[in-house]
Motif scaffolding. Structure first.
Motif, PDB file in Angstrom:
ATOM      1  N   GLY A   6       0.834  -1.184   0.000  1.00 36.56           N
ATOM      2  CA  GLY A   6       0.000   0.000   0.000  1.00 36.56           C
ATOM      3  C   GLY A   6       0.880   1.249   0.000  1.00 36.56           C
ATOM      4  N   PHE A   7       0.748   2.081  -1.037  1.00 37.17           N
ATOM      5  CA  PHE A   7       1.570   3.281  -1.191  1.00 37.17           C
ATOM      6  C   PHE A   7       0.935   4.427  -0.412  1.00 37.17           C
ATOM      7  N   ARG A   8       1.640   4.959   0.580  1.00 39.67           N
ATOM      8  CA  ARG A   8       1.118   5.977   1.473  1.00 39.67           C
ATOM      9  C   ARG A   8       1.877   7.288   1.324  1.00 39.67           C
ATOM     10  N   ARG A   9       1.289   8.373   1.821  1.00 41.22           N
ATOM     11  CA  ARG A   9       1.894   9.693   1.652  1.00 41.22           C
ATOM     12  C   ARG A   9       3.281   9.770   2.266  1.00 41.22           C
ATOM     13  N   PHE A  23       3.822  -4.621  -7.070  1.00 47.03           N
ATOM     14  CA  PHE A  23       2.701  -3.759  -7.433  1.00 47.03           C
ATOM     15  C   PHE A  23       2.327  -2.929  -6.209  1.00 47.03           C
ATOM     16  N   PHE A  24       1.505  -1.914  -6.433  1.00 42.34           N
ATOM     17  CA  PHE A  24       1.136  -0.998  -5.359  1.00 42.34           C
ATOM     18  C   PHE A  24      -0.378  -0.799  -5.350  1.00 42.34           C
ATOM     19  N   GLU A  25      -0.827  -0.150  -4.285  1.00 41.84           N
ATOM     20  CA  GLU A  25      -2.243   0.138  -4.113  1.00 41.84           C
ATOM     21  C   GLU A  25      -2.360   1.514  -3.467  1.00 41.84           C
ATOM     22  N   VAL A  26      -3.292   2.326  -3.960  1.00 45.62           N
ATOM     23  CA  VAL A  26      -3.519   3.653  -3.392  1.00 45.62           C
ATOM     24  C   VAL A  26      -5.017   3.879  -3.204  1.00 45.62           C
ATOM     25  N   ALA A  27      -5.338   4.823  -2.325  1.00 48.30           N
ATOM     26  CA  ALA A  27      -6.731   5.228  -2.146  1.00 48.30           C
ATOM     27  C   ALA A  27      -7.079   6.252  -3.220  1.00 48.30           C
ATOM     28  N   PRO A  28      -8.035   5.984  -4.088  1.00 48.70           N
ATOM     29  CA  PRO A  28      -8.337   6.922  -5.176  1.00 48.70           C
ATOM     30  C   PRO A  28      -8.783   8.283  -4.674  1.00 48.70           C
ATOM     31  N   GLU A  29      -9.428   8.324  -3.506  1.00 47.64           N
ATOM     32  CA  GLU A  29      -9.883   9.605  -2.960  1.00 47.64           C
ATOM     33  C   GLU A  29      -8.732  10.584  -2.761  1.00 47.64           C
ATOM     34  N   ASN A  30      -7.514  10.062  -2.573  1.00 45.72           N
ATOM     35  CA  ASN A  30      -6.342  10.912  -2.357  1.00 45.72           C
ATOM     36  C   ASN A  30      -5.703  11.387  -3.650  1.00 45.72           C
ATOM     37  N   TRP A  31      -6.169  10.863  -4.798  1.00 49.75           N
ATOM     38  CA  TRP A  31      -5.476  11.141  -6.054  1.00 49.75           C
ATOM     39  C   TRP A  31      -6.363  11.738  -7.147  1.00 49.75           C
ATOM     40  N   HIS A  50      -2.992  -0.402  -8.244  1.00 51.00           N
ATOM     41  CA  HIS A  50      -4.415  -0.670  -8.096  1.00 51.00           C
ATOM     42  C   HIS A  50      -5.051   0.379  -7.187  1.00 51.00           C
ATOM     43  N   LEU A  51      -6.358   0.509  -7.288  1.00 54.85           N
ATOM     44  CA  LEU A  51      -7.107   1.500  -6.514  1.00 54.85           C
ATOM     45  C   LEU A  51      -7.976   0.806  -5.475  1.00 54.85           C
ATOM     46  N   HIS A  52      -7.840   1.253  -4.221  1.00 49.58           N
ATOM     47  CA  HIS A  52      -8.604   0.659  -3.118  1.00 49.58           C
ATOM     48  C   HIS A  52      -9.264   1.786  -2.336  1.00 49.58           C
ATOM     49  N   GLY A  53     -10.580   1.948  -2.525  1.00 47.64           N
ATOM     50  CA  GLY A  53     -11.281   3.103  -1.986  1.00 47.64           C
ATOM     51  C   GLY A  53     -11.842   2.900  -0.601  1.00 47.64           C
ATOM     52  N   ARG A 229      -1.077 -22.141  -3.452  1.00 44.19           N
ATOM     53  CA  ARG A 229      -2.097 -23.052  -3.978  1.00 44.19           C
ATOM     54  C   ARG A 229      -2.872 -22.446  -5.138  1.00 44.19           C
ATOM     55  N   HIS A 230      -3.135 -21.135  -5.062  1.00 39.57           N
ATOM     56  CA  HIS A 230      -4.027 -20.504  -6.034  1.00 39.57           C
ATOM     57  C   HIS A 230      -3.336 -19.464  -6.914  1.00 39.57           C
ATOM     58  N   GLY A 231      -2.072 -19.152  -6.648  1.00 44.97           N
ATOM     59  CA  GLY A 231      -1.376 -18.130  -7.438  1.00 44.97           C
ATOM     60  C   GLY A 231      -1.914 -16.735  -7.214  1.00 44.97           C
ATOM     61  N   THR A 232      -2.454 -16.485  -6.018  1.00 43.94           N
ATOM     62  CA  THR A 232      -3.096 -15.206  -5.725  1.00 43.94           C
ATOM     63  C   THR A 232      -2.092 -14.212  -5.146  1.00 43.94           C
ATOM     64  N   PRO A 233      -1.979 -12.995  -5.690  1.00 44.75           N
ATOM     65  CA  PRO A 233      -1.054 -12.007  -5.146  1.00 44.75           C
ATOM     66  C   PRO A 233      -1.408 -11.607  -3.715  1.00 44.75           C
ATOM     67  N   VAL A 234      -0.409 -11.088  -3.003  1.00 44.66           N
ATOM     68  CA  VAL A 234      -0.565 -10.651  -1.618  1.00 44.66           C
ATOM     69  C   VAL A 234      -0.029  -9.234  -1.488  1.00 44.66           C
ATOM     70  N   LEU A 235      -0.776  -8.380  -0.780  1.00 46.16           N
ATOM     71  CA  LEU A 235      -0.344  -6.993  -0.581  1.00 46.16           C
ATOM     72  C   LEU A 235      -0.259  -6.662   0.901  1.00 46.16           C
ATOM     73  N   LEU A 236       0.838  -6.007   1.283  1.00 43.51           N
ATOM     74  CA  LEU A 236       1.062  -5.566   2.652  1.00 43.51           C
ATOM     75  C   LEU A 236       0.485  -4.165   2.845  1.00 43.51           C
ATOM     76  N   GLU A 237      -0.364  -4.010   3.863  1.00 42.91           N
ATOM     77  CA  GLU A 237      -0.868  -2.695   4.261  1.00 42.91           C
ATOM     78  C   GLU A 237      -0.156  -2.256   5.545  1.00 42.91           C
ATOM     79  N   TRP A 238       0.300  -1.004   5.564  1.00 46.80           N
ATOM     80  CA  TRP A 238       0.850  -0.417   6.796  1.00 46.80           C
ATOM     81  C   TRP A 238       0.464   1.059   6.762  1.00 46.80           C
ATOM     82  N   ASP A 239      -0.589   1.413   7.495  1.00 52.57           N
ATOM     83  CA  ASP A 239      -1.185   2.739   7.366  1.00 52.57           C
ATOM     84  C   ASP A 239      -0.847   3.697   8.501  1.00 52.57           C
ATOM     85  N   ASN A 240      -0.598   3.178   9.691  1.00 55.43           N
ATOM     86  CA  ASN A 240      -0.319   4.030  10.854  1.00 55.43           C
ATOM     87  C   ASN A 240       1.057   3.703  11.411  1.00 55.43           C
ATOM     88  N   ASP A 241       1.721   4.745  11.924  1.00 53.54           N
ATOM     89  CA  ASP A 241       3.093   4.576  12.412  1.00 53.54           C
ATOM     90  C   ASP A 241       3.944   3.901  11.344  1.00 53.54           C
TER      91      ASP A 241
END
Length: 261
Positions: A6-9, A23-31, A50-53, A229-241
């Motif tokens: 998760g790409f943060r400010r 890959f990255f993820e951002v909140a569309p409301e911020n962009w 990717h966009l995660h609202g 098992r499923h080939g599903t991507p994984v994303l790390l979120e770290w939003d505070n501190d």
């Protein structure tokens, strides 16, 4: 295996070429009204964004914000039509509350929310994903996995599977363990997975979804098994501190290493 962040400010001044994410993820409301150059730079480096609202208010009762949906569609097109997701929760009807509130787990509510998701997909001209959320109280009568499955089926949408949220809910309310929840729901509609950390708050005697700690071992292990098992991507979120780049890379490396050993 694809590992995201998760790409943060706090990361705007980082040398993103040194971040070990695919890959990255951002909140569309911020962009929506900001210069998209940092996001285009990430995309040009070969790493999708990717966009995660948080503001779609899928679980609310107020009319969907058509102006926001038009702006969102423009942003999606500007970024090359990446994946878009939002939370299966209410975020305020009269005002944006900047928090997420659970939808009662009932069949009528599942049908109602699914119809709102369909309306969003029609407005955006694409399928979206919804995220299972943490909840601290809920008056519904259906098991959460069944409620979520009913919404996914009726709306014919994707799922952003948040494993940390499953862990927090299990610790607070019991019921299915995260692995049992996934087994009951299935992985057929999952676009990718979220992992994060959480904390216990003695003021409420509850575990809180803070995204302020390293990923717990059992959550990381479940993500690893599902990814392999499923080939599903994984994303790390770290939003505070938010820590420095070295700690973030260490967390990403732990996820990547565990998936290749």
């Amino acid at each position: 295996m694809m590992i995201g962040l998760g790409f943060r400010r706090e990361m705007l001044d980082w040398d993103m070429s040194a971040v070990q994410a695919d890959f990255f993820e951002v909140a569309p409301e911020n962009w929506i009204y900001r210069d998209l150059a940092p996001l285009h730079a990430l995309i040009e480096s070969g790493r999708p964004v990717h966009l995660h609202g948080v503001a779609l208010n899928l679980g609310g009762t107020a009319a969907l914000d058509q102006s926001f949906l038009r702006d969102l569609r423009k942003l999606i097109n500007a970024l090359g039509r990446p994946l878009y997701s939002d939370h299966l929760a209410a975020s305020g009807d009269s005002h944006q509350l900047y928090d997420l509130f659970a939808v009662p787990f009932t069949a009528p509510q599942a049908r109602r929310v699914a119809d709102r998701i369909c309306a969003v997909q029609d407005a955006l001209g694409m399928r979206i994903a919804i995220e299972n959320t943490t909840w601290y109280t809920n008056i519904g009568t259906m098991p959460e996995a069944d409620f979520l499955g009913m919404v996914l089926e009726r709306a014919d949408c994707q799922l952003l599977l948040d494993l940390n949220n499953l862990s927090v809910n299990h610790k607070n309310h019991g019921g299915l363990s995260p692995s049992e929840f996934v087994q009951r729901l299935g992985m057929g509609r999952v676009s990718y997975m979220h992992v994060a950390g959480h904390e216990f708050d003695p003021r409420f005697d509850l575990f809180m979804d803070t995204h302020s700690q390293p990923v717990e071992a059992h959550t990381q292990q479940l993500a690893t098994r599902l990814a392999e098992r499923h080939g599903t991507p994984v994303l790390l979120e770290w939003d505070n501190d938010v820590p420095g780049i070295d700690v973030i890379n260490e967390e990403l490396s732990c996820l990547r290493t565990s998936m290749t050993t």
